[in-house]
Design a protein around this motif. Structure first.
Motif, mmCIF file in Angstrom:
data_model
loop_
_atom_site.group_PDB
_atom_site.id
_atom_site.type_symbol
_atom_site.label_atom_id
_atom_site.label_comp_id
_atom_site.label_asym_id
_atom_site.label_seq_id
_atom_site.Cartn_x
_atom_site.Cartn_y
_atom_site.Cartn_z
ATOM 1 N N ILE A 16 0.837 -1.204 0.000
ATOM 2 C CA ILE A 16 0.000 0.000 0.000
ATOM 3 C C ILE A 16 0.870 1.252 0.000
ATOM 4 C CG2 ILE A 16 -1.634 1.347 1.383
ATOM 5 C CD1 ILE A 16 -2.907 -1.349 2.202
ATOM 6 N N ALA A 17 1.943 1.240 0.804
ATOM 7 C CA ALA A 17 2.854 2.391 0.841
ATOM 8 C C ALA A 17 3.507 2.611 -0.527
ATOM 9 C CB ALA A 17 3.914 2.172 1.908
ATOM 10 N N TYR A 18 3.889 1.524 -1.181
ATOM 11 C CA TYR A 18 4.491 1.605 -2.514
ATOM 12 C C TYR A 18 3.508 2.198 -3.516
ATOM 13 C CZ TYR A 18 6.780 -0.052 -6.803
ATOM 14 O OH TYR A 18 7.365 -0.128 -8.027
ATOM 15 N N MET A 19 2.243 1.765 -3.423
ATOM 16 C CA MET A 19 1.213 2.283 -4.323
ATOM 17 C C MET A 19 0.911 3.751 -4.020
ATOM 18 S SD MET A 19 -1.225 -1.077 -4.498
ATOM 19 C CE MET A 19 -2.648 -0.211 -5.099
ATOM 20 N N MET A 20 0.892 4.138 -2.739
ATOM 21 C CA MET A 20 0.657 5.536 -2.374
ATOM 22 C C MET A 20 1.772 6.426 -2.906
ATOM 23 S SD MET A 20 -0.772 5.243 1.520
ATOM 24 C CE MET A 20 -0.525 6.970 1.871
ATOM 25 N N TYR A 21 2.998 5.922 -2.839
ATOM 26 C CA TYR A 21 4.143 6.686 -3.341
ATOM 27 C C TYR A 21 3.991 6.971 -4.831
ATOM 28 C CZ TYR A 21 8.980 7.905 -4.390
ATOM 29 O OH TYR A 21 10.112 8.545 -4.818
ATOM 30 N N HIS A 22 3.370 6.032 -5.532
ATOM 31 C CA HIS A 22 3.148 6.189 -6.975
ATOM 32 C C HIS A 22 1.725 6.614 -7.281
ATOM 33 C CE1 HIS A 22 7.052 4.696 -8.303
ATOM 34 N NE2 HIS A 22 6.979 3.816 -7.338
ATOM 35 N N ASP A 23 1.033 7.215 -6.312
ATOM 36 C CA ASP A 23 -0.325 7.749 -6.479
ATOM 37 C C ASP A 23 -1.315 6.692 -6.982
ATOM 38 O OD1 ASP A 23 0.506 10.283 -5.658
ATOM 39 O OD2 ASP A 23 1.180 10.759 -7.681
ATOM 40 N N PHE A 24 -1.164 5.466 -6.541
ATOM 41 C CA PHE A 24 -2.055 4.358 -6.893
ATOM 42 C C PHE A 24 -2.174 4.150 -8.400
ATOM 43 C CE2 PHE A 24 -3.351 5.336 -2.577
ATOM 44 C CZ PHE A 24 -3.394 4.085 -2.022
ATOM 45 N N ALA A 25 -1.172 4.591 -9.156
ATOM 46 C CA ALA A 25 -1.185 4.417 -10.609
ATOM 47 C C ALA A 25 -0.604 3.045 -10.929
ATOM 48 C CB ALA A 25 -0.393 5.526 -11.278
ATOM 49 N N LEU A 26 -1.414 2.010 -10.681
ATOM 50 C CA LEU A 26 -0.931 0.642 -10.816
ATOM 51 C C LEU A 26 -0.520 0.340 -12.256
ATOM 52 C CD1 LEU A 26 -0.633 -1.495 -8.649
ATOM 53 C CD2 LEU A 26 -2.710 -2.548 -9.465
ATOM 54 N N PHE A 27 -1.249 0.919 -13.223
ATOM 55 C CA PHE A 27 -0.954 0.638 -14.620
ATOM 56 C C PHE A 27 0.240 1.451 -15.121
ATOM 57 C CE2 PHE A 27 -5.519 -0.165 -14.071
ATOM 58 C CZ PHE A 27 -5.504 -1.525 -14.301
ATOM 59 N N ALA A 28 0.547 2.537 -14.429
ATOM 60 C CA ALA A 28 1.708 3.333 -14.807
ATOM 61 C C ALA A 28 2.993 2.672 -14.309
ATOM 62 C CB ALA A 28 1.586 4.739 -14.234
ATOM 63 N N ASN A 30 5.553 -0.583 -13.493
ATOM 64 C CA ASN A 30 5.956 -1.713 -14.315
ATOM 65 C C ASN A 30 5.067 -2.904 -13.946
ATOM 66 O OD1 ASN A 30 7.209 -3.697 -15.738
ATOM 67 N ND2 ASN A 30 9.275 -3.127 -15.117
ATOM 68 N N GLY A 31 4.147 -3.258 -14.811
ATOM 69 C CA GLY A 31 3.170 -4.300 -14.537
ATOM 70 C C GLY A 31 3.789 -5.650 -14.227
ATOM 71 N N VAL A 32 4.933 -5.925 -14.823
ATOM 72 C CA VAL A 32 5.586 -7.215 -14.600
ATOM 73 C C VAL A 32 6.034 -7.341 -13.143
ATOM 74 C CG1 VAL A 32 7.553 -8.662 -15.252
ATOM 75 C CG2 VAL A 32 6.334 -7.345 -16.994
ATOM 76 N N ILE A 33 6.629 -6.267 -12.607
ATOM 77 C CA ILE A 33 7.107 -6.299 -11.223
ATOM 78 C C ILE A 33 5.947 -6.509 -10.267
ATOM 79 C CG2 ILE A 33 8.163 -4.904 -9.400
ATOM 80 C CD1 ILE A 33 9.900 -3.617 -11.590
ATOM 81 N N VAL A 34 4.857 -5.757 -10.458
ATOM 82 C CA VAL A 34 3.688 -5.879 -9.580
ATOM 83 C C VAL A 34 3.102 -7.283 -9.674
ATOM 84 C CG1 VAL A 34 1.365 -5.010 -9.114
ATOM 85 C CG2 VAL A 34 3.183 -3.417 -9.729
#
Length: 57
Positions: A16-28, A30-34
């Protein structure tokens, strides 16, 4: 069992912290890493449950 739940909680908080750092832009991101991270998390969760059941026998 408490230790395993704590590990799960730490992982979820970090994700969640990682996603917040990137403004929850999951598609922005690297999809492979996620995908790999979520896949490993699911795999370890299943393995932990399986091992717990095997120990109870």
């Amino acid at each position: 069992m408490v230790k395993k739940i704590a590990i799960q909680l730490v992982f979820v908080i970090v994700l969640i912290a990682y996603m917040m750092y990137h403004d929850f832009a999951l598609f922005a991101l690297n999809g492979v890493i996620v995908t790999v991270i979520l896949g490993l998390w699911a795999l370890t969760t299943v393995m932990m449950v399986t091992l717990e059941r095997a120990k109870r026998g």
